[in-house]
Design a protein around this motif. Sequence first.
Motif, short mmCIF file in Angstrom:
data_model
loop_
_atom_site.label_atom_id
_atom_site.label_comp_id
_atom_site.label_asym_id
_atom_site.label_seq_id
_atom_site.Cartn_x
_atom_site.Cartn_y
_atom_site.Cartn_z
N ASP A 611 0.82 -1.21 0.00
CA ASP A 611 0.00 0.00 0.00
C ASP A 611 0.85 1.26 0.00
O ASP A 611 0.46 2.28 -0.60
CB ASP A 611 -0.92 0.01 1.22
N ILE A 612 2.02 1.22 0.64
CA ILE A 612 2.87 2.40 0.68
C ILE A 612 3.39 2.73 -0.71
O ILE A 612 3.46 3.89 -1.12
CB ILE A 612 4.03 2.18 1.67
N ILE A 613 3.77 1.70 -1.47
CA ILE A 613 4.27 1.93 -2.83
C ILE A 613 3.18 2.54 -3.70
O ILE A 613 3.45 3.42 -4.54
CB ILE A 613 4.80 0.61 -3.43
N LEU A 614 1.94 2.11 -3.50
CA LEU A 614 0.83 2.68 -4.28
C LEU A 614 0.38 4.03 -3.73
O LEU A 614 -0.38 4.74 -4.39
CB LEU A 614 -0.35 1.71 -4.30
N GLY A 615 0.85 4.39 -2.51
CA GLY A 615 0.53 5.71 -1.96
C GLY A 615 -0.71 5.74 -1.10
O GLY A 615 -1.26 6.83 -0.87
N TYR A 616 -1.17 4.60 -0.61
CA TYR A 616 -2.41 4.55 0.17
C TYR A 616 -2.14 4.06 1.58
O TYR A 616 -1.07 3.54 1.89
CB TYR A 616 -3.44 3.64 -0.50
N GLY A 617 -3.17 4.16 2.44
CA GLY A 617 -3.07 3.62 3.78
C GLY A 617 -2.23 4.49 4.70
O GLY A 617 -1.92 5.65 4.41
N ASP A 618 -1.84 3.90 5.81
CA ASP A 618 -1.04 4.59 6.82
C ASP A 618 0.40 4.66 6.34
O ASP A 618 1.06 3.64 6.17
CB ASP A 618 -1.14 3.83 8.14
N PRO A 619 0.95 5.88 6.12
CA PRO A 619 2.33 5.98 5.62
C PRO A 619 3.36 5.37 6.57
O PRO A 619 4.44 4.98 6.14
CB PRO A 619 2.55 7.50 5.48
N VAL A 1011 4.41 11.61 0.74
CA VAL A 1011 3.25 10.87 1.24
C VAL A 1011 3.19 10.91 2.76
O VAL A 1011 2.10 10.85 3.34
CB VAL A 1011 3.30 9.41 0.71
N GLY A 1012 4.34 11.03 3.42
CA GLY A 1012 4.37 11.10 4.87
C GLY A 1012 5.00 9.91 5.55
O GLY A 1012 4.78 9.69 6.75
N VAL A 1013 5.79 9.12 4.82
CA VAL A 1013 6.49 8.00 5.44
C VAL A 1013 7.50 8.55 6.46
O VAL A 1013 8.23 9.49 6.15
CB VAL A 1013 7.21 7.15 4.36
N PRO A 1014 7.55 7.99 7.68
CA PRO A 1014 8.48 8.51 8.69
C PRO A 1014 9.93 8.44 8.21
O PRO A 1014 10.35 7.47 7.58
CB PRO A 1014 8.26 7.58 9.90
N THR A 1015 10.69 9.46 8.53
CA THR A 1015 12.11 9.51 8.15
C THR A 1015 12.95 9.77 9.38
O THR A 1015 12.48 10.33 10.38
CB THR A 1015 12.37 10.63 7.12
N VAL A 1016 14.20 9.35 9.30
CA VAL A 1016 15.20 9.71 10.31
C VAL A 1016 16.07 10.78 9.69
O VAL A 1016 16.82 10.53 8.75
CB VAL A 1016 16.05 8.49 10.71
N ASP A 1017 15.93 12.01 10.19
CA ASP A 1017 16.61 13.14 9.56
C ASP A 1017 17.96 13.39 10.21
O ASP A 1017 18.10 13.36 11.44
CB ASP A 1017 15.76 14.41 9.69
N LEU A 1018 18.95 13.67 9.37
CA LEU A 1018 20.28 14.04 9.84
C LEU A 1018 20.18 15.29 10.71
O LEU A 1018 19.59 16.29 10.29
CB LEU A 1018 21.19 14.30 8.64
N ASP A 1019 20.72 15.24 11.92
CA ASP A 1019 20.64 16.40 12.81
C ASP A 1019 22.01 16.99 13.13
O ASP A 1019 22.11 17.97 13.86
CB ASP A 1019 19.92 16.04 14.10
N ALA A 1020 23.06 16.38 12.60
CA ALA A 1020 24.40 16.92 12.82
C ALA A 1020 25.29 16.52 11.66
O ALA A 1020 25.26 15.37 11.23
CB ALA A 1020 24.98 16.42 14.14
N GLN A 1021 26.03 17.48 11.14
CA GLN A 1021 26.91 17.20 10.01
C GLN A 1021 28.36 17.29 10.44
O GLN A 1021 28.69 18.06 11.35
CB GLN A 1021 26.62 18.16 8.84
#
Length: 1377
Positions: A611-619, A1011-1021
């Motif tokens: 469902d995520i690949i098609l863009g539906y449901g809970d991201p 779509v809103g899939v959770p990500t882990v964002d870089l917070d320090a470079q």
Amino acid sequence: MAAPAQPKKIVAPTVSQINAEFVTQVIEDIYEKEIVKSSQYLENYLWMNYSPEVSSKAYLMSICCMVNEKFRENVPAWEEVDLIRSQVQQLISLPMWMGLQPARLELELKKTPKLRKFWNLIKKNDEKMDPEAREQAYQERRFLSQLIQKFICVLKSVPLSEPVTMDKVHYCERFIELMIDLEALLPTRRWFNTILDDSHLLVHCYLSNLVHREEDGHLFSQLLDMLKFYTGFEINDQTGNALTENEMTTIHYDRITSLQRAAFAHFPELYDFALSNVAEVDTRESLVKFFGPLSSNTLHQVASYLCLLPTLPKNEDTTFDKEFLLELLVSRHERRISQIQQLNQMPLYPTEKIIWDENIVPTEYYSGEGCLALPKLNLQFLTLHDYLLRNFNLFRLESTYEIRQDIEDSVSRMKPWQSEYGGVVFGGWARMAQPIVAFTVVEVAKPNIGENWPTRVRADVTINLNVRDHIKDEWEGLRKHDVCFLITVRPTKPYGTKFDRRRPFIEQVGLVYVRGCEIQGMLDDKGRVIEDGPEPRPNLRGESRTFRVFLDPNQYQQDMTNTIQNGAEDVYDTFNIIMRRKPKENNFKAVLETIRNLMNTDCVVPDWLHDIILGYGDPSSAHYSKMPNQIATLDFNDTFLSIEHLKASFPGHNVKVTVDDPALQIPPFRITFPVRSGKGKKRKDAEGEDEDIEEAKTLLVEPHVIPNRGPYPYNQPKRNTIQFTHTQIEAIRAGMQPGLTMALNQLFEKIMALDIDERHLLRLGHGEEELETEKDFSRYGRVNYVLARRIELLEEVKRLQKSLGVPGDASYTCETAGYFFLYQVMSRWEEYISKVKNKGPTLPDVTEISNFFPFHEYFANAPQPIFKGRSYEEDMEIAEGCFRHIKKIFTQLEEFRASELLRSGLDRSKYLLVKEAKIIAMTCTHAALKRHDLVKLGFKYDNILMEEAAQILEIETFIPLLLQNPQDGFSRLKRWIMIGDHHQLPPVIKNMAFQKYSNMEQSLFTRFVRVGVPTVDLDAQGRARASLCNLYNWRYKNLGNLPHVQLLPEFSTANAGLLYDFQLINVEDFQGVGESEPNPYFYQNLGEAEYVVALFMYMCLLGYPADRISILTTYNGQKHLIRDIINRRCGNNPLIGRPNKVTTVDRFQGQQNDYILLSLVRTRAVGHLRDVRRLVVAMSRARLGLYIFARVSLFQNCFELTPAFSQLTARPLHLHIIPTEPFPTVRKNGERPSHEVQIIKNMPQMANFVYNMYMHLIQTTHHYHQTLLQLPPAMVEESEEVQSQETEMETEEEATAAEVDITPSLTDCGSRQETTASQTETTPDQIGTTLDQTGASSSPEAVPVLSEITSTMAEPVTALASASSPQDATSAPAETK
């Protein structure tokens, strides 16, 4: 008397004033001052002053136009997406069925009973509304139905042959595009498809005059076919489930049988139709035969019985045409070919009809004004079939665009002209194309059962290779599966006619046909195909070569059918040109075949991804926290440096360690996390809830000891030294759990540095050649490694055998070594263990461990003593470590045993791929090309990790998920980790139409983020100085700096010879010229190019290593110009050299260097740097220094670039240098220098300064050598001891001799900017090149030559390097156009 002057208004006009008396003048002023100059019209005026109550329609349309322009340039226009969604939802939802005719509404509610409950609820809510609100709601619900009826009226007003306004045609095209967009998304299609079907829009369109207008209606007809495809798409509109072929057949049979029942019950004249079997009456011809003779009223009654039209009142005639009524019934009930059948019958190679069709393969100069007959990659897709089909079509057409460019380039170079006898004569030649001497179809194989196209079609193509040897080698080097194109030209232009690139290509060269083919191989003297392999190819005599090629069976069948049925000429008798393409750009057919094969198989995507690949449901449904198979205990190995590091990595958690002794709380650690299940929740009191929360935040940490691996230093495991942040730890944790992980170079090279046995590493595809390592990780490189490693291990076995005094030859093979281990080594170890193992309450004597150890002689070359004698446990662990070392030797030999049984390199490489390799690296393109082979080998994997995922095409990201056969109908894939940055540049799409209109540049990574899939964002470079990071960290959520960025000396030390660590340097027109454009979109700026190279030379003269400096630019034309200047100025001068890279920003993504010199080129318009993603890439490549050359007045006013350019313009806009400060410096970054600062105001000043600096350095070096030559030998030796750099000085003197064009003359470059460097006349600055032959040295004889050159170069007149020629422009890649 003249009227008194109006007092000047001080305050800004109000909204009402703008919309009243001042609107005309204000808009004109804004257009001149803001739109043209700064592009902030939307932000500074329209949005700020908009008021729904006061603003006019013209005002609203201005906003629409500016928003469209922003989207067209890929610039964000707004963020309120949720607001737009809510407004659209009011127009498209279940209440819109109010626009259906009553009988059709009742039929649809009967099909889906649960909808009736919702419909009754809607009616109740309507009754509670006040009349005005109800009327507004009814108007919104009927909006699309009424819009369709209005469109039908406009469509009917288009005449068949009389002139028609193009505005009306464009409106019709745009309307059909809107209908396609609504049908291609499930949330809108679910309700709208029924409305569209009830309006019979398709029937009206196919019967319209516009379809029959050949030129005006061509695009409209193509769009109509797309709409027809989506209205009949194989999906259940209510459930969203894909329909199988059997289910589609059942729907078709139900429609026919319902029509037959209606005919039997109410229409006696249709008894024959009603009593026939379905297969006999469901073709268009049969339906027209049965229903054609009926009257219009009868046809209307049949349609009304099927709820297609309102009931016809008694004694009234229908208002519909008979043609419409007949087409309505026939088109609805005729048999349709399945979508997969259509796909299988489609030729994979493009033909001339597709290649030059501007509606589906537009030119690269697509403006975005009109619509195109292209699919779009949205956020959501109907089914996996729809997802693959859209990508298939777009990939095919984007490849077609590149093929068109190659054909036009090659054929135009061959200059086909009409001979005096009417034939073809070629006045030129092309490297990638040759005239065909003979063409013969040699085989047409029979079709497979159920197919109407041949299984295989082969032909022989003969050409004459009377060309240079290296080009001949390229043609003879064509390999199996390489794609070529067969072309027919019939020119009408006489010999000598000049080719004009601005005029239509086909007319000039007389191109008639294009067909694709695939190389099988070149034929030898006996007519046999020369197979690819390790054996050398035979040397063929003469220049005539024949290639056996495979033709496309589908295309051949279509061409032959056309020849037989319509009397057309045989295409395969006409070819006179064969064209090849570059191998790396020629993989489209293999990728298309892979996609088509996927669509013909049951695509098994993991349930948690579908469902995520098609863009539906809970991201977030694929996040590890929601996966049912979470792993409670994770071994973090050496991730943490200490227990304090571990505690800091989990803020807000309670850390419980299983051991209390701080001395034992050392890594590595295993952590047990609380795993919460969403099931079985019960109501608890507040105290119980607090306990649950406390338990959910408690981590159980268990330190553990890695078993001893042996006594040698290389046995010790590699340790991590990086203190990861808590965000990075979360990414590691997510990657170890099952599910989807998205985290914001060379990854394989980083893996190589980990504690992983390299025998488990393998790299496939062309990427294996680009690794910065001496080791070969390709398939055959790994085979050679295994064979070499096998010999090394057998030598170790031989040494072990000798140390144990065992006779025989145990090291002969892996098999004999295995027997030796089993009978000799294991027996001794078991005997040893029985002697030293603790059997009673008291520990054995520690000396027994060493005394009884059987392998002392073997480990004699290890650091001594092996056993420390301090404790029984320690020595016992050492003994077991020694045995693990020995056991590992025989374990590896057992794995390598297959290499003794498999004799060929191919078989060995396949075995390594399937059995031995644990980490297999390949590009996504290689995965797409080789999917069939990998599946056939039984390739299996559980984990996928994708680096630079935001730079990969959507379909090339998806295919790697399906490189293995499913197990019991399910995919075994457990986790998918994507690493990328959607704030940087997307995949490279050369054609603007595919990039913007079809959104093909959107990667799957970017779509998941949207779509809103959770990500882990870089917070320090940890790459760049903190000051440089500030230029781009505004684009990220909370991007800070790792501690070492503040602490390490390289980051705290200033850049020698430069006052600032980053600076924006303003470059005005040079000799009245700013940017130039020798060819379309081939932008150059000579002033900036010379300035950049001058700064590079200055830095090198100060002592900066050239390989730590890279030069970037935003356009290909400038890249070629800078390379040209470097070649002339300093490229061959060992005192300066060449920078690490001179390339475009787009090409440099994912790379870095210490110092970046950046040229922005443009002086008239900002260009594609307005795309903030390109700006982020450009600003984030430098670690220690960034120096940007640009027209400041242009870029500082660009709204999208403000966050970066506000920081850049805060510093002086003239280059500040410190010429007397050598590299490296001890000055701290930000400190005032002790040396004098010099301000460079323009490029000529910098060029002259660098020249004088260079000459001073040469003279100083020359004087130093002269002094050395006059000293006595003893003093020279003493001087050599004191001055250890004499060798360097000799190199510098040689640099003088090798000096090439460093003189900064500024006289004649403006008139020569478009000539090639090789074509320029010799100027005084080129005299230095003669020194390459003189070979100046430290001898006295070299001094006069050096003096002469020095005096010559002191002349202030020479020429700057010329721009790359337009010929270079045609061959340059267009990734940044």
